[in-house]
Design a protein around this motif. Structure first.
Motif, PDB file in Angstrom:
ATOM      1  N   TRP A  54       0.829  -1.197   0.000  1.00  0.00           N
ATOM      2  CA  TRP A  54       0.000   0.000   0.000  1.00  0.00           C
ATOM      3  C   TRP A  54       0.868   1.254   0.000  1.00  0.00           C
ATOM      4  N   GLU A  55       0.405   2.271  -0.691  1.00  0.00           N
ATOM      5  CA  GLU A  55       1.091   3.559  -0.726  1.00  0.00           C
ATOM      6  C   GLU A  55       0.055   4.664  -0.590  1.00  0.00           C
ATOM      7  N   LYS A  56       0.416   5.736   0.097  1.00  0.00           N
ATOM      8  CA  LYS A  56      -0.532   6.829   0.281  1.00  0.00           C
ATOM      9  C   LYS A  56      -0.984   7.395  -1.058  1.00  0.00           C
ATOM     10  N   HIS A  57      -2.275   7.696  -1.126  1.00  0.00           N
ATOM     11  CA  HIS A  57      -2.902   8.153  -2.363  1.00  0.00           C
ATOM     12  C   HIS A  57      -2.743   9.662  -2.558  1.00  0.00           C
ATOM     13  N   GLY A  58      -2.317  10.368  -1.514  1.00  0.00           N
ATOM     14  CA  GLY A  58      -2.209  11.822  -1.587  1.00  0.00           C
ATOM     15  C   GLY A  58      -3.463  12.537  -1.140  1.00  0.00           C
ATOM     16  N   VAL A  59      -4.375  11.807  -0.480  1.00  0.00           N
ATOM     17  CA  VAL A  59      -5.642  12.396  -0.030  1.00  0.00           C
ATOM     18  C   VAL A  59      -5.829  12.113   1.451  1.00  0.00           C
ATOM     19  N   GLU A  60      -6.001  13.165   2.222  1.00  0.00           N
ATOM     20  CA  GLU A  60      -6.294  13.066   3.651  1.00  0.00           C
ATOM     21  C   GLU A  60      -7.285  14.153   4.010  1.00  0.00           C
ATOM     22  N   GLY A  61      -8.246  13.835   4.864  1.00  0.00           N
ATOM     23  CA  GLY A  61      -9.202  14.855   5.274  1.00  0.00           C
ATOM     24  C   GLY A  61     -10.477  14.250   5.823  1.00  0.00           C
ATOM     25  N   THR A  62     -11.515  15.089   5.913  1.00  0.00           N
ATOM     26  CA  THR A  62     -12.805  14.655   6.432  1.00  0.00           C
ATOM     27  C   THR A  62     -13.511  13.780   5.401  1.00  0.00           C
ATOM     28  N   LEU A  63     -14.061  12.671   5.867  1.00  0.00           N
ATOM     29  CA  LEU A  63     -14.772  11.737   4.998  1.00  0.00           C
ATOM     30  C   LEU A  63     -16.275  11.892   5.188  1.00  0.00           C
ATOM     31  N   PHE A  64     -16.997  11.952   4.082  1.00  0.00           N
ATOM     32  CA  PHE A  64     -18.451  12.034   4.089  1.00  0.00           C
ATOM     33  C   PHE A  64     -19.016  10.850   3.297  1.00  0.00           C
ATOM     34  N   VAL A  65     -19.993  10.181   3.872  1.00  0.00           N
ATOM     35  CA  VAL A  65     -20.764   9.189   3.133  1.00  0.00           C
ATOM     36  C   VAL A  65     -22.054   9.893   2.707  1.00  0.00           C
ATOM     37  N   CYS A  66     -22.265  10.014   1.390  1.00  0.00           N
ATOM     38  CA  CYS A  66     -23.335  10.861   0.871  1.00  0.00           C
ATOM     39  C   CYS A  66     -24.314  10.077   0.022  1.00  0.00           C
ATOM     40  N   ASP A  67     -25.591  10.404   0.170  1.00  0.00           N
ATOM     41  CA  ASP A  67     -26.629   9.868  -0.698  1.00  0.00           C
ATOM     42  C   ASP A  67     -26.841  10.850  -1.840  1.00  0.00           C
ATOM     43  N   GLN A  68     -26.848  10.348  -3.076  1.00  0.00           N
ATOM     44  CA  GLN A  68     -27.005  11.188  -4.250  1.00  0.00           C
ATOM     45  C   GLN A  68     -28.316  10.859  -4.968  1.00  0.00           C
ATOM     46  N   ASP A  69     -28.661  11.676  -5.974  1.00  0.00           N
ATOM     47  CA  ASP A  69     -29.838  11.374  -6.782  1.00  0.00           C
ATOM     48  C   ASP A  69     -29.694   9.977  -7.358  1.00  0.00           C
ATOM     49  N   PRO A  70     -30.737   9.152  -7.289  1.00  0.00           N
ATOM     50  CA  PRO A  70     -30.634   7.778  -7.798  1.00  0.00           C
ATOM     51  C   PRO A  70     -30.429   7.765  -9.312  1.00  0.00           C
ATOM     52  N   VAL A  71     -29.876   6.664  -9.787  1.00  0.00           N
ATOM     53  CA  VAL A  71     -29.677   6.456 -11.223  1.00  0.00           C
ATOM     54  C   VAL A  71     -30.857   5.648 -11.757  1.00  0.00           C
ATOM     55  N   ILE A  72     -31.510   6.160 -12.802  1.00  0.00           N
ATOM     56  CA  ILE A  72     -32.660   5.488 -13.397  1.00  0.00           C
ATOM     57  C   ILE A  72     -32.207   4.788 -14.680  1.00  0.00           C
ATOM     58  N   THR A  73     -32.455   3.485 -14.770  1.00  0.00           N
ATOM     59  CA  THR A  73     -32.035   2.704 -15.929  1.00  0.00           C
ATOM     60  C   THR A  73     -33.134   2.701 -16.996  1.00  0.00           C
ATOM     61  N   PRO A  74     -32.796   2.355 -18.236  1.00  0.00           N
ATOM     62  CA  PRO A  74     -33.817   2.267 -19.286  1.00  0.00           C
ATOM     63  C   PRO A  74     -34.894   1.217 -19.010  1.00  0.00           C
TER      64      PRO A  74
END
Length: 247
Positions: A91-111
């Motif tokens: 493993w190697e650091k990705h270069g990203v550190e900070g506050t983490l948010f788990v977010c609900d987004q607009d749902p994806v509608i399939t055909p």
């Protein structure tokens, strides 16, 4: 020349009691000002808007990057991203550190009319302007390995580390969360893995329905490969679904 009038000393109580000091002009004026403001305050608006809390402010910031974010499901104060190197098997650091948010987004509608839940993991990067967003619909596998929440990304969702100039894809990302007495790491890991499982189940149901439609429209056997546009009897890939939904 006459002697100057001596300055009056402030009164002090005898013994060890508290010192009595008269209120200054500033203090008395402030009290009168506040009393006058309360008396003059309008009463027409019986239901004033509540003050903005931290969640609302965080949503405004996140929506600058992802306008389709609906709500914040969870917040972790400190997260660090890693990517897995095939060359070193480490493993190697990705270069990203900070506050983490788990977010609900607009749902994806399939055909086919299926609604896919659209949850993402968003890290606001304190080290640079490059934030990290992981759409759980783009994750083919999610599990907890030691202290890391590990995501295996679909090829089309693979990312480069911030500042990386070559085209090597980062297909496996691990997130480390600070552990505390409230078991924050375990709670967030459970929430994220459950959201991923729900998303994959909905996506698999869509694929089955799309494949059945292809077979019915074209008379093909179910063993064929039906990736591509849904128009004309073909199913959409995840990236194409996102494009059609404006995600």
């Amino acid at each position: 020349m006459g002697r100057s009038t001596p300055r009056k000393s402030r009164q002090r109580s005898g013994g060890n009691g508290p010192r009595q000091v008269a209120a200054s002009d500033y203090e008395s004026d402030t009290a009168q000002y506040l009393e006058r403001r309360e008396a003059e305050a309008p009463t027409a608006n019986a239901n004033p808007q509540p003050a903005r809390d931290n969640t609302e402010l965080s949503l405004r910031v996140l929506r600058r990057y992802r306008p389709k974010i609906q709500s914040i499901l969870a917040v972790a104060a400190n997260a660090v991203a890693y990517h897995f190197l095939e060359s070193t098997q480490g493993w190697e650091k990705h270069g990203v550190e900070g506050t983490l948010f788990v977010c609900d987004q607009d749902p994806v509608i399939t055909p086919t009319g299926h609604t896919l839940p659209h949850v993402c993991v968003f890290i606001l990067n304190r080290r640079s302007m490059d934030n990290l967003v992981i759409d759980l619909l783009n994750v083919t596998d999610c599990e907890v390995v030691g202290e890391l929440i590990v995501f295996r990304l679909a090829d089309e969702a693979s990312q480069k580390a911030p500042g990386e100039e070559d085209g090597s894809a980062k297909k496996i990302i691990g997130l480390w969360l600070h552990a505390d007495e409230s078991n924050t790491r375990e709670l967030h890991a459970s929430l994220i893995t459950a959201a991923w499982q729900q998303a994959r189940q909905a996506y698999d149901a869509y694929l089955q329905a799309a494949t059945a439609a292809v077979v019915a429209n074209n008379g093909l056997s179910s063993g064929g490969d039906y990736a591509g546009d849904y128009g004309g009897g073909k199913r959409l890939s995840m990236s194409e679904l996102f494009c059609k939904n404006g995600a």
